[in-house]
Design a protein around this motif. Sequence first.
Motif, PDB file in Angstrom:
ATOM      1  N   ALA A   1       0.809  -1.229   0.000  1.00  0.00           N
ATOM      2  CA  ALA A   1       0.000   0.000   0.000  1.00  0.00           C
ATOM      3  C   ALA A   1       0.837   1.271   0.000  1.00  0.00           C
ATOM      4  N   GLY A   2       2.050   1.236   0.476  1.00  0.00           N
ATOM      5  CA  GLY A   2       2.885   2.435   0.516  1.00  0.00           C
ATOM      6  C   GLY A   2       3.546   2.779  -0.802  1.00  0.00           C
ATOM      7  N   GLN A   3       3.419   1.925  -1.794  1.00  0.00           N
ATOM      8  CA  GLN A   3       4.036   2.187  -3.094  1.00  0.00           C
ATOM      9  C   GLN A   3       3.113   3.073  -3.930  1.00  0.00           C
ATOM     10  N   PRO A   4       3.614   4.213  -4.393  1.00  0.00           N
ATOM     11  CA  PRO A   4       2.750   5.108  -5.174  1.00  0.00           C
ATOM     12  C   PRO A   4       2.337   4.502  -6.510  1.00  0.00           C
ATOM     13  N   ILE A   5       1.046   4.620  -6.799  1.00  0.00           N
ATOM     14  CA  ILE A   5       0.486   4.134  -8.059  1.00  0.00           C
ATOM     15  C   ILE A   5      -0.729   4.997  -8.372  1.00  0.00           C
ATOM     16  N   GLU A   6      -0.851   5.393  -9.620  1.00  0.00           N
ATOM     17  CA  GLU A   6      -1.943   6.279 -10.042  1.00  0.00           C
ATOM     18  C   GLU A   6      -2.677   5.690 -11.228  1.00  0.00           C
ATOM     19  N   ARG A   7      -3.978   5.572 -11.085  1.00  0.00           N
ATOM     20  CA  ARG A   7      -4.814   5.128 -12.216  1.00  0.00           C
ATOM     21  C   ARG A   7      -4.911   6.286 -13.202  1.00  0.00           C
ATOM     22  N   THR A   8      -4.610   6.027 -14.469  1.00  0.00           N
ATOM     23  CA  THR A   8      -4.552   7.109 -15.464  1.00  0.00           C
ATOM     24  C   THR A   8      -5.905   7.457 -16.056  1.00  0.00           C
ATOM     25  N   GLY A   9      -6.861   6.547 -16.009  1.00  0.00           N
ATOM     26  CA  GLY A   9      -8.130   6.748 -16.686  1.00  0.00           C
ATOM     27  C   GLY A   9      -8.117   6.212 -18.106  1.00  0.00           C
ATOM     28  N   GLU A  10      -6.957   5.782 -18.589  1.00  0.00           N
ATOM     29  CA  GLU A  10      -6.837   5.210 -19.933  1.00  0.00           C
ATOM     30  C   GLU A  10      -7.211   3.734 -19.894  1.00  0.00           C
ATOM     31  N   ARG A  11      -7.723   3.265 -21.013  1.00  0.00           N
ATOM     32  CA  ARG A  11      -8.029   1.826 -21.181  1.00  0.00           C
ATOM     33  C   ARG A  11      -7.184   1.323 -22.351  1.00  0.00           C
ATOM     34  N   LEU A  12      -6.963   0.022 -22.381  1.00  0.00           N
ATOM     35  CA  LEU A  12      -6.146  -0.550 -23.455  1.00  0.00           C
ATOM     36  C   LEU A  12      -6.966  -0.963 -24.669  1.00  0.00           C
ATOM     37  N   TYR A  13      -8.283  -1.027 -24.536  1.00  0.00           N
ATOM     38  CA  TYR A  13      -9.182  -1.251 -25.680  1.00  0.00           C
ATOM     39  C   TYR A  13     -10.579  -0.904 -25.263  1.00  0.00           C
TER      40      TYR A  13
END
Length: 162
Positions: free
Chosen positions: A150-162
């Motif tokens: 949980a401490g590792q930064p990660i951001e959902r971009t809102g992009e999809r791959l298809y």
Amino acid sequence: MVPAYVGLGANLGDALATLRAAVAALQSLPGVAAARASAVYRTAPFDAAGPDFLNAVVRLECRHTAHELFEQLRAIEHAHGRQRPYRHAPRTLDLDLLLWGDAQISTADLIVPHPRMHQRAFVLVPLAELAPCVKIPGQGELAPLLATAAGQPIERTGERLY
């Protein structure tokens, strides 16, 4: 048919376009009947320098062996200019076979589950999006593993791959 999960990552060139092309290549593989992809996530390089990565996970239904899929993943990486000059080098495309059903595989060229996936938010978060109840052989349920990352930064971009 065996469910397989593949981690995708890229941080050189047009990473989003490369990930989309990789998913299209995965969907067109012989012996792959279905594919679903997580959202795209942005993460800083893990234990390395360089631009941020775009990451995702794809679930495949496969008719062939884990080693056959692994070789196909390598071919797709190669087609997208993947080079391996040193460990954790920036890359045009990285495709990791994360899970092959509930199998544990350990050969000279392939280890499944991927040996560090249980420590990486950039794998666990998109995997949880596709399969929140999946168990990682030898590591256990996903929820406690997510908590440790949980401490590792990660951001959902809102992009999809298809």
